[in-house]
Design a protein around this motif. Structure first.
Motif, PDB file in Angstrom:
ATOM      1  N   PHE A  55       0.894  -1.396  -0.005  1.00  0.00           N
ATOM      2  CA  PHE A  55       0.012  -0.070   0.123  1.00  0.00           C
ATOM      3  C   PHE A  55       0.676   1.460  -0.012  1.00  0.00           C
ATOM      4  CE2 PHE A  55      -2.018  -3.332   2.609  1.00  0.00           C
ATOM      5  CZ  PHE A  55      -3.103  -3.613   1.783  1.00  0.00           C
ATOM      6  N   PRO A  56       1.752   1.555  -1.039  1.00  0.00           N
ATOM      7  CA  PRO A  56       2.533   2.777  -1.073  1.00  0.00           C
ATOM      8  C   PRO A  56       1.823   4.128  -0.715  1.00  0.00           C
ATOM      9  CG  PRO A  56       2.018   1.827  -3.547  1.00  0.00           C
ATOM     10  CD  PRO A  56       1.445   0.847  -2.438  1.00  0.00           C
ATOM     11  N   TYR A  57       0.367   4.243  -1.433  1.00  0.00           N
ATOM     12  CA  TYR A  57      -0.381   5.407  -0.935  1.00  0.00           C
ATOM     13  C   TYR A  57      -0.560   5.742   0.379  1.00  0.00           C
ATOM     14  CZ  TYR A  57      -3.921   1.591  -1.194  1.00  0.00           C
ATOM     15  OH  TYR A  57      -4.481   0.469  -0.971  1.00  0.00           O
ATOM     16  N   VAL A  58      -0.609   4.505   1.309  1.00  0.00           N
ATOM     17  CA  VAL A  58      -0.851   4.683   2.614  1.00  0.00           C
ATOM     18  C   VAL A  58       0.454   5.624   3.418  1.00  0.00           C
ATOM     19  CG1 VAL A  58      -1.172   3.867   4.951  1.00  0.00           C
ATOM     20  CG2 VAL A  58      -2.611   3.058   3.096  1.00  0.00           C
ATOM     21  N   THR A  59       1.839   4.787   2.854  1.00  0.00           N
ATOM     22  CA  THR A  59       2.845   5.405   3.329  1.00  0.00           C
ATOM     23  C   THR A  59       3.182   6.854   2.850  1.00  0.00           C
ATOM     24  OG1 THR A  59       4.023   3.085   3.194  1.00  0.00           O
ATOM     25  CG2 THR A  59       5.521   5.167   3.204  1.00  0.00           C
ATOM     26  N   PHE A  60       2.656   6.999   1.545  1.00  0.00           N
ATOM     27  CA  PHE A  60       2.653   8.575   1.218  1.00  0.00           C
ATOM     28  C   PHE A  60       1.779   9.415   2.016  1.00  0.00           C
ATOM     29  CE2 PHE A  60       1.059  12.148  -1.123  1.00  0.00           C
ATOM     30  CZ  PHE A  60       2.351  12.544  -1.461  1.00  0.00           C
ATOM     31  N   GLY A  61       0.705   8.815   2.287  1.00  0.00           N
ATOM     32  CA  GLY A  61      -0.232   9.661   3.046  1.00  0.00           C
ATOM     33  C   GLY A  61       0.399   9.874   4.558  1.00  0.00           C
ATOM     34  N   GLN A  62       1.039   9.232   5.306  1.00  0.00           N
ATOM     35  CA  GLN A  62       1.599   9.385   6.334  1.00  0.00           C
ATOM     36  C   GLN A  62       2.514  10.427   6.356  1.00  0.00           C
ATOM     37  OE1 GLN A  62       2.778   5.111   7.278  1.00  0.00           O
ATOM     38  NE2 GLN A  62       0.851   4.785   8.591  1.00  0.00           N
ATOM     39  N   ILE A  63       3.469  10.375   5.537  1.00  0.00           N
ATOM     40  CA  ILE A  63       4.724  11.210   5.137  1.00  0.00           C
ATOM     41  C   ILE A  63       4.199  12.783   4.616  1.00  0.00           C
ATOM     42  CG2 ILE A  63       6.344  11.945   3.549  1.00  0.00           C
ATOM     43  CD1 ILE A  63       6.906   8.661   3.539  1.00  0.00           C
ATOM     44  N   SER A  64       3.149  12.687   4.294  1.00  0.00           N
ATOM     45  CA  SER A  64       2.474  13.837   3.543  1.00  0.00           C
ATOM     46  C   SER A  64       1.547  14.671   4.814  1.00  0.00           C
ATOM     47  CB  SER A  64       1.552  14.070   2.746  1.00  0.00           C
ATOM     48  OG  SER A  64       0.498  13.070   2.813  1.00  0.00           O
ATOM     49  N   GLU A  65       1.283  13.831   5.734  1.00  0.00           N
ATOM     50  CA  GLU A  65       0.494  14.352   7.020  1.00  0.00           C
ATOM     51  C   GLU A  65       1.510  15.023   8.072  1.00  0.00           C
ATOM     52  OE1 GLU A  65      -2.383  13.250  10.753  1.00  0.00           O
ATOM     53  OE2 GLU A  65      -1.942  11.789   8.985  1.00  0.00           O
ATOM     54  N   VAL A  66       2.796  14.281   8.020  1.00  0.00           N
ATOM     55  CA  VAL A  66       3.749  14.825   9.030  1.00  0.00           C
ATOM     56  C   VAL A  66       4.413  16.048   8.527  1.00  0.00           C
ATOM     57  CG1 VAL A  66       5.913  14.270  10.068  1.00  0.00           C
ATOM     58  CG2 VAL A  66       4.148  12.508   9.993  1.00  0.00           C
ATOM     59  N   LEU A  67       4.758  15.905   7.080  1.00  0.00           N
ATOM     60  CA  LEU A  67       5.548  17.043   6.343  1.00  0.00           C
ATOM     61  C   LEU A  67       4.488  18.268   6.335  1.00  0.00           C
ATOM     62  CD1 LEU A  67       7.562  15.474   3.900  1.00  0.00           C
ATOM     63  CD2 LEU A  67       8.380  16.543   5.899  1.00  0.00           C
ATOM     64  N   ASP A  68       3.233  18.157   6.286  1.00  0.00           N
ATOM     65  CA  ASP A  68       2.360  19.349   6.250  1.00  0.00           C
ATOM     66  C   ASP A  68       1.705  19.707   7.820  1.00  0.00           C
ATOM     67  OD1 ASP A  68       2.480  19.649   3.494  1.00  0.00           O
ATOM     68  OD2 ASP A  68       0.965  18.473   2.786  1.00  0.00           O
ATOM     69  N   ALA A  69       2.421  19.112   8.795  1.00  0.00           N
ATOM     70  CA  ALA A  69       1.914  19.333   9.995  1.00  0.00           C
ATOM     71  C   ALA A  69       0.361  19.226  10.015  1.00  0.00           C
ATOM     72  CB  ALA A  69       2.438  20.773  10.578  1.00  0.00           C
ATOM     73  N   GLY A  70       0.101  18.141   9.741  1.00  0.00           N
ATOM     74  CA  GLY A  70      -1.449  17.954   9.881  1.00  0.00           C
ATOM     75  C   GLY A  70      -2.482  18.471   9.003  1.00  0.00           C
ATOM     76  N   GLU A  71      -2.068  19.466   7.967  1.00  0.00           N
ATOM     77  CA  GLU A  71      -2.857  20.250   7.250  1.00  0.00           C
ATOM     78  C   GLU A  71      -3.350  19.251   5.992  1.00  0.00           C
ATOM     79  OE1 GLU A  71      -1.854  24.086   5.511  1.00  0.00           O
ATOM     80  OE2 GLU A  71      -0.883  24.495   7.687  1.00  0.00           O
ATOM     81  N   MET A  72      -2.562  18.304   5.740  1.00  0.00           N
ATOM     82  CA  MET A  72      -3.014  17.281   4.856  1.00  0.00           C
ATOM     83  C   MET A  72      -3.163  16.238   5.592  1.00  0.00           C
ATOM     84  SD  MET A  72      -1.904  15.590   1.154  1.00  0.00           S
ATOM     85  CE  MET A  72      -1.564  17.116   0.267  1.00  0.00           C
ATOM     86  N   THR A  73      -4.319  15.477   5.592  1.00  0.00           N
ATOM     87  CA  THR A  73      -4.456  14.284   6.272  1.00  0.00           C
ATOM     88  C   THR A  73      -3.972  13.077   5.660  1.00  0.00           C
ATOM     89  OG1 THR A  73      -6.721  13.778   5.653  1.00  0.00           O
ATOM     90  CG2 THR A  73      -6.425  15.447   7.492  1.00  0.00           C
ATOM     91  N   CYS A  74      -3.732  12.004   6.446  1.00  0.00           N
ATOM     92  CA  CYS A  74      -3.317  10.802   5.651  1.00  0.00           C
ATOM     93  C   CYS A  74      -4.278  10.167   4.869  1.00  0.00           C
ATOM     94  CB  CYS A  74      -2.927   9.682   6.805  1.00  0.00           C
ATOM     95  SG  CYS A  74      -2.442   7.948   6.139  1.00  0.00           S
ATOM     96  N   PRO A  75      -5.516   9.998   5.116  1.00  0.00           N
ATOM     97  CA  PRO A  75      -6.475   9.527   4.183  1.00  0.00           C
ATOM     98  C   PRO A  75      -6.578  10.526   2.874  1.00  0.00           C
ATOM     99  CG  PRO A  75      -7.449   9.697   6.350  1.00  0.00           C
ATOM    100  CD  PRO A  75      -6.035  10.388   6.465  1.00  0.00           C
ATOM    101  N   LEU A  76      -6.570  11.876   2.994  1.00  0.00           N
ATOM    102  CA  LEU A  76      -6.466  12.600   1.790  1.00  0.00           C
ATOM    103  C   LEU A  76      -5.153  12.534   1.125  1.00  0.00           C
ATOM    104  CD1 LEU A  76      -7.781  14.839   0.106  1.00  0.00           C
ATOM    105  CD2 LEU A  76      -6.818  16.448   1.608  1.00  0.00           C
ATOM    106  N   GLY A  77      -3.978  12.541   1.418  1.00  0.00           N
ATOM    107  CA  GLY A  77      -2.757  12.229   0.912  1.00  0.00           C
ATOM    108  C   GLY A  77      -3.081  10.892   0.092  1.00  0.00           C
ATOM    109  N   SER A  78      -3.141   9.870   0.825  1.00  0.00           N
ATOM    110  CA  SER A  78      -3.568   8.378   0.525  1.00  0.00           C
ATOM    111  C   SER A  78      -4.255   8.476  -0.913  1.00  0.00           C
ATOM    112  CB  SER A  78      -3.870   7.608   1.293  1.00  0.00           C
ATOM    113  OG  SER A  78      -3.051   7.446   2.358  1.00  0.00           O
TER     114      SER A  78
END
Length: 173
Positions: A55-78
């Motif tokens: 599930f590469p999209y989940v890993t990306f979602g987790q990374i994007s959530e942290v780098l965006d300080a919660g502005e982009m959520t993991c589900p949205l990034g995924s």
């Protein structure tokens, strides 16, 4: 002549020496700090490596959530990454954008390949490396942004002594 110099039979001191020049069109950014792990060190966090392969999209979602300080959520990034995967395999656009963001945040070197090349040819390895980098810096992407904040608050409050209220309390008129 210094002992480090080599000469050929004709007395040329540069003979046998490989001379490398950098083209101005192709320059990697070799300034900055090294990554805490290598691009191909996926075995250092096996759970994340398996998750990223499936599930590469989940890993990306987790990374994007942290780098965006919660502005982009993991589900949205995924979801965005998943849509881009199905749209002519353009997920490398988002992946390389966030890899660049991570590098700028921690002043990391753009190596061994550029951000775009890493996400075109080694997307799973790049995602795993980014995940490990954040985790090694105390920001575990699997916790999510709110989980990281809660963990940081818990660490801060654990140092303080907790005041216990009296065992018996009653209200009287």
């Amino acid at each position: 002549m210094d002992k480090d110099e080599t000469t050929d039979n004709n007395g040329d001191p540069n003979a046998g020496e490989l001379i490398c020049t950098n083209s101005s069109n192709v320059q990697a950014d070799h300034n900055g700090n090294p990554w805490s792990t290598g691009l191909f060190d996926c075995h250092e966090h096996k759970t994340n490596a398996l998750m990223t392969v499936c599930f590469p999209y989940v890993t990306f979602g987790q990374i994007s959530e942290v780098l965006d300080a919660g502005e982009m959520t993991c589900p949205l990034g995924s979801y965005i990454y998943l849509l881009m995967m199905s749209a002519l395999c353009t997920q490398w656009l988002m992946g390389s954008k966030y890899r660049s963001k991570l590098r700028r945040k921690y002043n990391l070197v753009e190596a061994p390949y550029s951000d775009v090349i890493s996400h075109i040819f080694c997307p799973y390895c790049a995602l795993c490396q980014e995940f490990r980098e954040l985790k090694n810096r105390g920001l575990d992407p699997s916790l999510g942004w709110n989980g990281i904040l809660a963990e940081q608050r818990g660490t801060r409050y654990a140092d303080q002594q907790m005041k216990i209220p009296p065992p018996y309390q009653a209200m009287k008129k």
